[in-house]
Design a protein around this motif. Structure first.
Motif, PDB file in Angstrom:
ATOM      1  N   ARG A  99       0.852  -1.193   0.000  1.00  0.00           N
ATOM      2  CA  ARG A  99       0.000   0.000   0.000  1.00  0.00           C
ATOM      3  C   ARG A  99       0.884   1.237   0.000  1.00  0.00           C
ATOM      4  NH1 ARG A  99       0.815   2.572   4.567  1.00  0.00           N
ATOM      5  NH2 ARG A  99       1.134   1.478   6.553  1.00  0.00           N
ATOM      6  N   PRO A 100       0.331   2.404  -0.371  1.00  0.00           N
ATOM      7  CA  PRO A 100       1.115   3.636  -0.253  1.00  0.00           C
ATOM      8  C   PRO A 100       1.629   3.819   1.176  1.00  0.00           C
ATOM      9  CG  PRO A 100      -0.858   4.046  -1.530  1.00  0.00           C
ATOM     10  CD  PRO A 100      -0.989   2.648  -0.982  1.00  0.00           C
ATOM     11  N   GLY A 101       2.910   4.127   1.296  1.00  0.00           N
ATOM     12  CA  GLY A 101       3.520   4.289   2.611  1.00  0.00           C
ATOM     13  C   GLY A 101       3.930   2.996   3.279  1.00  0.00           C
ATOM     14  N   GLY A 102       3.761   1.863   2.591  1.00  0.00           N
ATOM     15  CA  GLY A 102       4.106   0.568   3.170  1.00  0.00           C
ATOM     16  C   GLY A 102       5.606   0.348   3.258  1.00  0.00           C
ATOM     17  N   THR A 103       5.976  -0.769   3.876  1.00  0.00           N
ATOM     18  CA  THR A 103       7.381  -1.056   4.166  1.00  0.00           C
ATOM     19  C   THR A 103       7.795  -2.394   3.583  1.00  0.00           C
ATOM     20  OG1 THR A 103       7.235   0.167   6.251  1.00  0.00           O
ATOM     21  CG2 THR A 103       9.100  -1.326   5.996  1.00  0.00           C
ATOM     22  N   LEU A 104       8.907  -2.395   2.843  1.00  0.00           N
ATOM     23  CA  LEU A 104       9.513  -3.623   2.351  1.00  0.00           C
ATOM     24  C   LEU A 104      10.773  -3.870   3.174  1.00  0.00           C
ATOM     25  CD1 LEU A 104      10.022  -4.555  -1.396  1.00  0.00           C
ATOM     26  CD2 LEU A 104      11.586  -5.281   0.394  1.00  0.00           C
ATOM     27  N   VAL A 105      10.802  -5.002   3.866  1.00  0.00           N
ATOM     28  CA  VAL A 105      11.952  -5.358   4.693  1.00  0.00           C
ATOM     29  C   VAL A 105      12.699  -6.491   4.008  1.00  0.00           C
ATOM     30  CG1 VAL A 105      12.758  -6.105   6.955  1.00  0.00           C
ATOM     31  CG2 VAL A 105      10.679  -4.720   6.765  1.00  0.00           C
ATOM     32  N   ILE A 106      13.986  -6.301   3.766  1.00  0.00           N
ATOM     33  CA  ILE A 106      14.783  -7.314   3.068  1.00  0.00           C
ATOM     34  C   ILE A 106      15.925  -7.782   3.963  1.00  0.00           C
ATOM     35  CG2 ILE A 106      16.112  -5.493   1.895  1.00  0.00           C
ATOM     36  CD1 ILE A 106      16.447  -7.535  -0.437  1.00  0.00           C
ATOM     37  N   SER A 107      16.061  -9.114   4.051  1.00  0.00           N
ATOM     38  CA  SER A 107      17.157  -9.679   4.842  1.00  0.00           C
ATOM     39  C   SER A 107      17.885 -10.782   4.089  1.00  0.00           C
ATOM     40  CB  SER A 107      16.618 -10.246   6.164  1.00  0.00           C
ATOM     41  OG  SER A 107      15.838 -11.401   5.932  1.00  0.00           O
ATOM     42  N   GLY A 108      17.625 -10.915   2.793  1.00  0.00           N
ATOM     43  CA  GLY A 108      18.311 -11.941   2.020  1.00  0.00           C
ATOM     44  C   GLY A 108      17.972 -11.821   0.550  1.00  0.00           C
ATOM     45  N   ALA A 109      18.702 -12.546  -0.270  1.00  0.00           N
ATOM     46  CA  ALA A 109      18.483 -12.524  -1.718  1.00  0.00           C
ATOM     47  C   ALA A 109      18.907 -13.868  -2.293  1.00  0.00           C
ATOM     48  CB  ALA A 109      19.253 -11.387  -2.364  1.00  0.00           C
ATOM     49  N   THR A 110      18.192 -14.923  -1.905  1.00  0.00           N
ATOM     50  CA  THR A 110      18.599 -16.271  -2.294  1.00  0.00           C
ATOM     51  C   THR A 110      18.508 -16.504  -3.799  1.00  0.00           C
ATOM     52  OG1 THR A 110      16.367 -17.081  -1.810  1.00  0.00           O
ATOM     53  CG2 THR A 110      18.002 -17.263  -0.062  1.00  0.00           C
ATOM     54  N   SER A 111      17.676 -15.712  -4.509  1.00  0.00           N
ATOM     55  CA  SER A 111      17.560 -15.885  -5.962  1.00  0.00           C
ATOM     56  C   SER A 111      18.472 -14.941  -6.744  1.00  0.00           C
ATOM     57  CB  SER A 111      16.109 -15.665  -6.404  1.00  0.00           C
ATOM     58  OG  SER A 111      15.730 -14.307  -6.226  1.00  0.00           O
ATOM     59  N   GLY A 112      19.293 -14.175  -6.046  1.00  0.00           N
ATOM     60  CA  GLY A 112      20.204 -13.246  -6.711  1.00  0.00           C
ATOM     61  C   GLY A 112      19.836 -11.796  -6.472  1.00  0.00           C
ATOM     62  N   GLN A 113      20.760 -10.900  -6.854  1.00  0.00           N
ATOM     63  CA  GLN A 113      20.606  -9.474  -6.572  1.00  0.00           C
ATOM     64  C   GLN A 113      20.343  -8.631  -7.813  1.00  0.00           C
ATOM     65  OE1 GLN A 113      23.620  -7.903  -3.797  1.00  0.00           O
ATOM     66  NE2 GLN A 113      24.449  -9.981  -3.681  1.00  0.00           N
ATOM     67  N   ALA A 114      20.544  -9.178  -9.004  1.00  0.00           N
ATOM     68  CA  ALA A 114      20.391  -8.394 -10.231  1.00  0.00           C
ATOM     69  C   ALA A 114      18.905  -8.195 -10.533  1.00  0.00           C
ATOM     70  CB  ALA A 114      21.076  -9.098 -11.390  1.00  0.00           C
ATOM     71  N   LEU A 115      18.441  -6.941 -10.489  1.00  0.00           N
ATOM     72  CA  LEU A 115      17.029  -6.638 -10.676  1.00  0.00           C
ATOM     73  C   LEU A 115      16.779  -6.158 -12.102  1.00  0.00           C
ATOM     74  CD1 LEU A 115      16.342  -4.652  -7.384  1.00  0.00           C
ATOM     75  CD2 LEU A 115      15.864  -7.064  -7.828  1.00  0.00           C
ATOM     76  N   PRO A 116      15.866  -6.797 -12.834  1.00  0.00           N
ATOM     77  CA  PRO A 116      15.529  -6.294 -14.166  1.00  0.00           C
ATOM     78  C   PRO A 116      14.818  -4.942 -14.101  1.00  0.00           C
ATOM     79  CG  PRO A 116      14.076  -8.093 -13.531  1.00  0.00           C
ATOM     80  CD  PRO A 116      15.159  -8.041 -12.508  1.00  0.00           C
ATOM     81  N   ASP A 117      14.071  -4.720 -13.027  1.00  0.00           N
ATOM     82  CA  ASP A 117      13.372  -3.451 -12.817  1.00  0.00           C
ATOM     83  C   ASP A 117      13.274  -3.223 -11.321  1.00  0.00           C
ATOM     84  OD1 ASP A 117      11.727  -1.256 -12.630  1.00  0.00           O
ATOM     85  OD2 ASP A 117      10.202  -2.010 -14.009  1.00  0.00           O
ATOM     86  N   ALA A 118      13.956  -2.206 -10.817  1.00  0.00           N
ATOM     87  CA  ALA A 118      13.970  -1.935  -9.379  1.00  0.00           C
ATOM     88  C   ALA A 118      12.711  -1.230  -8.893  1.00  0.00           C
ATOM     89  CB  ALA A 118      15.196  -1.093  -9.019  1.00  0.00           C
ATOM     90  N   GLU A 119      11.830  -0.852  -9.821  1.00  0.00           N
ATOM     91  CA  GLU A 119      10.566  -0.188  -9.449  1.00  0.00           C
ATOM     92  C   GLU A 119      10.804   1.120  -8.676  1.00  0.00           C
ATOM     93  OE1 GLU A 119       7.506  -0.982 -10.259  1.00  0.00           O
ATOM     94  OE2 GLU A 119       7.662  -3.032 -11.014  1.00  0.00           O
TER      95      GLU A 119
END
Length: 320
Positions: free
Chosen positions: A233-253
């Motif tokens: 939602r607007p103002g929401g929070t994405l918390v990241i603590s890992g990247a098991t599928s890799g770090q290369a993002l096709p689109d970082a949004e």
């Protein structure tokens, strides 16, 4: 003492660097304690170590394992907080923090030496195997939910990847705390099991949630990043603590992130006080870690192979 340890690194075939056999019993410096390990849980960190991530060549051979529960020299049943050097307790005041099995020998062994400050009493309600699940995956999930995302009862949280240790911990903890939990998984059986753990909604990868959520817990990385951002939602929070599928993002949004004023918060592990709070939470709410299976220490290669394949729901625990 018998142990499972890394002898060399291989990024493509990490298990080739795993050896089983005798290692010296650890020395116990002043202000440290010797723990007879009764249980140690397996984490993705152990596979990363075998790939040479976070572990220096000169530190080899290195006993693997971050988490442990056991008995100290005085007969006390204890849980080990696996972060060494965060406060200077038991090490030099300027030493950067590290996890067990990075700078100091880990918990996949009959004995483990850690600063005495890192020991917490094991609640009698928890088995050694259950307690050994808490210091890494469960503590990470606890910190992601209640410190980084700062969610409250009634808030909705999407967890990417339903089967892993952090993900299953987050579902169980969140449901017990009155959060509305949603999960994703490629495996229909894992989606059903997540619902049984307390999730309200289980989605296939990329499937649109029924409503936008207050927070997303992200440990998968590139494969789920776009879905995570678009689920908030607007103002929401994405918390990241890992990247098991890799770090290369096709689109970082990035446009969506700034236009909707989303928060992206990185976090790792948790501190000793948070582990004490997690132990108290488990006691008060009757929460128990989900254990996929318990295996003897000499079957560590089998356990790590299953983690590498993703053939796990909950935590695998090694006992000795």
């Amino acid at each position: 003492m018998f142990a499972a340890y890394a002898t060399h690194f291989d990024r493509d075939r990490p298990l080739t660097g795993l050896e089983m056999g005798e290692r010296p019993r650890p020395e116990v410096p002043e202000h440290w304690a010797l723990v007879r390990v009764r249980a140690a849980s397996v984490n993705h960190h152990d596979l990363w170590s075998l790939r040479g991530v976070g572990l220096a060549q000169e530190a080899l051979p290195m006993v693997l394992g971050c988490d442990a529960a056991g008995v100290d020299e005085d007969g006390n049943e204890v849980v080990v907080h696996s972060v060494i050097g965060a406060t200077g307790h038991g090490v030099g005041p300027d030493e950067r923090r590290s996890l067990l099995s990075e700078r100091y020998q880990g918990s996949f062994a009959e004995y483990l030496a850690v600063p005495r400050w890192n020991l917490l009493p094991k609640p009698p309600e928890l088995t050694f195997a259950e307690a050994a699940c808490l210091p890494t995956a469960w503590l990470t999930a606890y910190r992601m939910l209640f410190t980084a995302a700062d969610v409250r009862p009634g808030d909705s949280v999407l967890v990417q990847g339903a089967g892993g240790g952090v993900a299953t911990a987050a579902v169980i903890l969140g449901a017990a705390a009155g959060l509305r939990m949603l999960v994703t998984s490629r495996d229909p059986a894992k989606r059903e099991r997540a619902l049984a753990l307390g999730a309200e909604v289980a989605l296939a990868p990329g499937e649109r949630p029924p409503h936008r959520v207050d927070a997303v817990l992200e440990t998968v990385g590139a494969a789920t990043w776009q879905h995570s951002v678009r689920s908030l939602r607007p103002g929401g929070t994405l918390v990241i603590s890992g990247a098991t599928s890799g770090q290369a993002l096709p689109d970082a949004e990035l446009t969506r992130i700034f236009f909707l004023e989303l928060r992206v918060v990185g976090t790792t592990m948790g501190d000793r006080d948070e582990l004490a709070a997690l132990l108290s939470f488990c006691q008060a709410k009757g929460v128990r870690p989900l254990i996929d299976s318990e295996l003897p220490l000499d079957r560590a290669p089998e356990a790590l192979a299953r983690v590498e394949r993703g053939d796990v729901f909950g935590k695998i625990v090694l006992t000795s």
